[in-house]
Design a protein around this motif. Structure first.
Motif, PDB file in Angstrom:
ATOM      1  N   SER A  65      36.094  37.670  29.898  1.00  0.00           N
ATOM      2  CA  SER A  65      35.335  38.008  31.091  1.00  0.00           C
ATOM      3  C   SER A  65      36.163  37.755  32.345  1.00  0.00           C
ATOM      4  N   VAL A  66      36.970  36.703  32.323  1.00  0.00           N
ATOM      5  CA  VAL A  66      37.891  36.450  33.435  1.00  0.00           C
ATOM      6  C   VAL A  66      38.901  37.589  33.541  1.00  0.00           C
ATOM      7  N   ALA A  67      39.428  38.031  32.391  1.00  0.00           N
ATOM      8  CA  ALA A  67      40.405  39.125  32.380  1.00  0.00           C
ATOM      9  C   ALA A  67      39.791  40.410  32.920  1.00  0.00           C
ATOM     10  N   LEU A  68      38.552  40.690  32.542  1.00  0.00           N
ATOM     11  CA  LEU A  68      37.876  41.885  33.038  1.00  0.00           C
ATOM     12  C   LEU A  68      37.681  41.817  34.553  1.00  0.00           C
ATOM     13  N   ARG A  69      37.293  40.657  35.040  1.00  0.00           N
ATOM     14  CA  ARG A  69      37.102  40.506  36.487  1.00  0.00           C
ATOM     15  C   ARG A  69      38.438  40.593  37.223  1.00  0.00           C
ATOM     16  N   LEU A  70      39.488  40.072  36.615  1.00  0.00           N
ATOM     17  CA  LEU A  70      40.824  40.193  37.189  1.00  0.00           C
ATOM     18  C   LEU A  70      41.209  41.663  37.328  1.00  0.00           C
ATOM     19  N   ALA A  71      40.957  42.451  36.288  1.00  0.00           N
ATOM     20  CA  ALA A  71      41.283  43.876  36.334  1.00  0.00           C
ATOM     21  C   ALA A  71      40.412  44.619  37.349  1.00  0.00           C
ATOM     22  N   LEU A  72      39.171  44.191  37.520  1.00  0.00           N
ATOM     23  CA  LEU A  72      38.281  44.827  38.481  1.00  0.00           C
ATOM     24  C   LEU A  72      38.654  44.494  39.926  1.00  0.00           C
ATOM     25  N   ASP A  73      38.965  43.220  40.176  1.00  0.00           N
ATOM     26  CA  ASP A  73      39.213  42.766  41.548  1.00  0.00           C
ATOM     27  C   ASP A  73      40.669  42.895  41.977  1.00  0.00           C
ATOM     28  N   PHE A  74      41.584  42.868  41.014  1.00  0.00           N
ATOM     29  CA  PHE A  74      43.021  42.922  41.309  1.00  0.00           C
ATOM     30  C   PHE A  74      43.697  43.938  40.381  1.00  0.00           C
ATOM     31  N   PRO A  75      43.309  45.191  40.458  1.00  0.00           N
ATOM     32  CA  PRO A  75      43.807  46.196  39.503  1.00  0.00           C
ATOM     33  C   PRO A  75      45.327  46.364  39.531  1.00  0.00           C
ATOM     34  N   HIS A  76      45.950  46.066  40.653  1.00  0.00           N
ATOM     35  CA  HIS A  76      47.405  46.218  40.747  1.00  0.00           C
ATOM     36  C   HIS A  76      48.152  45.178  39.924  1.00  0.00           C
ATOM     37  N   LEU A  77      47.443  44.145  39.468  1.00  0.00           N
ATOM     38  CA  LEU A  77      48.072  43.078  38.701  1.00  0.00           C
ATOM     39  C   LEU A  77      47.888  43.241  37.196  1.00  0.00           C
ATOM     40  N   VAL A  78      47.093  44.213  36.759  1.00  0.00           N
ATOM     41  CA  VAL A  78      46.753  44.355  35.334  1.00  0.00           C
ATOM     42  C   VAL A  78      47.131  45.746  34.841  1.00  0.00           C
ATOM     43  N   SER A  79      48.047  45.796  33.867  1.00  0.00           N
ATOM     44  CA  SER A  79      48.448  47.087  33.286  1.00  0.00           C
ATOM     45  C   SER A  79      47.624  47.448  32.064  1.00  0.00           C
ATOM     46  N   GLY A  80      47.091  46.447  31.372  1.00  0.00           N
ATOM     47  CA  GLY A  80      46.311  46.683  30.172  1.00  0.00           C
ATOM     48  C   GLY A  80      45.606  45.419  29.736  1.00  0.00           C
ATOM     49  N   LEU A  81      44.667  45.569  28.797  1.00  0.00           N
ATOM     50  CA  LEU A  81      43.857  44.445  28.332  1.00  0.00           C
ATOM     51  C   LEU A  81      43.814  44.418  26.807  1.00  0.00           C
ATOM     52  N   VAL A  82      43.986  43.225  26.239  1.00  0.00           N
ATOM     53  CA  VAL A  82      43.673  42.982  24.839  1.00  0.00           C
ATOM     54  C   VAL A  82      42.645  41.861  24.833  1.00  0.00           C
ATOM     55  N   LEU A  83      41.437  42.168  24.408  1.00  0.00           N
ATOM     56  CA  LEU A  83      40.318  41.235  24.495  1.00  0.00           C
ATOM     57  C   LEU A  83      39.905  40.826  23.079  1.00  0.00           C
TER      58      LEU A  83
END
Length: 321
Positions: free
Chosen positions: A138-156
């Protein structure tokens, strides 16, 4: 009668003194056994414990652990495998492991994502692939939502992401209770909980057995320090409301993602969370890791590594397209 009351008060005071002394001794003992393994950075006024491996300049991977744990939870099975080709970064979430915690708002996903963003900003340049477990997802999802320039992809991995019915576990509610929570975590948890931890750990790995030496490899005893246990209680108690607040935004998240979950999980329902999340995210794929319970990263590390490769492929395809 007065003498009896004095005697009872003295006995209670003595018991409290002995339990507090035991808590201090427990904290000293486990911190000597499991010392910090990384360095410390300042993230928005919070002292955060960060560990890194792999050469600078390589593609970055950020590991975010879940509840009741620390950075070693994902570092142990993944860092050695990833570091030859990646710059691997992991940190202790606020209040857990060796990271500090803000006095206000630390339980909010926006605050937790901001800490993760600071970690990325202070450990290199460019976006990172984020690998997260359980509540860390959930932290990773919020990171991608609020700081999209910092996240290239997600493995959850076994993600906790959606609101759920009922109340959090009793120990989390008690830990987060004013006054009583401090007494519970400061006096009773270090005395009682370590001896009972084996059953809780077994629930995480069910239906598989617990790997040999997992408690030591994951530095699990650090969790039963009073401050860590109480911080975790606040996070767990806030989780359902926080998940519900950000779930409506999942549909706008086009970040490539792979979700790894078991068919059955005693800690987090795959149907309510992982499968629902796979439907909510526009660019997500779902992978089932059989018989791994809440711990696919420990029991089927190969599937998690394959998921990381798959997200890298998805990210490359987007760039080429």
């Amino acid at each position: 009668m007065i003498l009896w009351l004095v005697a009872i008060a003295a006995a209670v005071a003595l018991a409290g003194y002995l339990l507090a002394a035991n808590a201090r001794a427990y904290t000293r003992r486990v911190e000597a056994q499991f010392p910090p393994t990384g360095r410390f950075i300042d993230a928005d006024g919070v002292r955060v414990h960060v560990r890194e491996a792999g050469l600078e300049g390589l593609p970055r991977v950020l590991l975010i652990h879940g509840a009741s744990s620390n950075l070693l939870e994902l570092w142990g099975p993944l860092a050695d495998e990833l570091s030859p080709l990646h710059r691997v970064i992991a940190y202790d979430r606020p209040g857990l492991g060796y990271s500090g915690r803000a006095k206000r708002g630390a339980h909010l996903m926006a605050s937790q994502a901001k800490i993760a963003a600071h970690v990325l900003e202070q450990t290199g340049k460019g976006a990172a692939l984020v690998v997260a477990h359980s509540l860390g997802s959930s932290v990773a999802l919020r990171l991608a939502l609020d700081f999209p320039h910092l996240v290239s992809g997600l493995v959850l991995i076994a993600p906790a992401s959606h609101p759920y019915p009922g109340k959090p576990a009793w120990w989390a509610r008690l830990s987060a209770t004013p006054v009583l929570g401090g007494l519970f975590t400061g006096l009773l948890v270090p005395w009682i909980a370590p001896a009972r931890s084996a059953a809780s750990v077994a629930n995480n790995f069910w239906p598989a057995p617990v790997p040999v030496n997992y408690l030591e490899h994951g530095a699990v005893p650090l969790f039963f320090r009073p401050n860590a246990f109480r911080a975790n209680g606040y996070d767990v108690c806030a989780s359902s409301a926080e998940f519900g607040a950000q779930q409506p935004r999942y549909a706008e998240l086009y970040t490539p993602a792979v979700i790894v979950t078991a068919e059955k999980d005693r800690i987090v329902s795959p149907k309510r969370h992982a499968r629902a999340l796979a439907s909510d995210l526009p660019a997500a794929e779902l992978v089932i890791a059989p018989d791994t319970g809440h711990m696919p990263h420990r029991l089927r590390t190969d599937l998690v590594l394959a998921a990381i490769r798959r997200v890298n492929e998805m990210t490359a395809a987007r760039v080429e397209g």
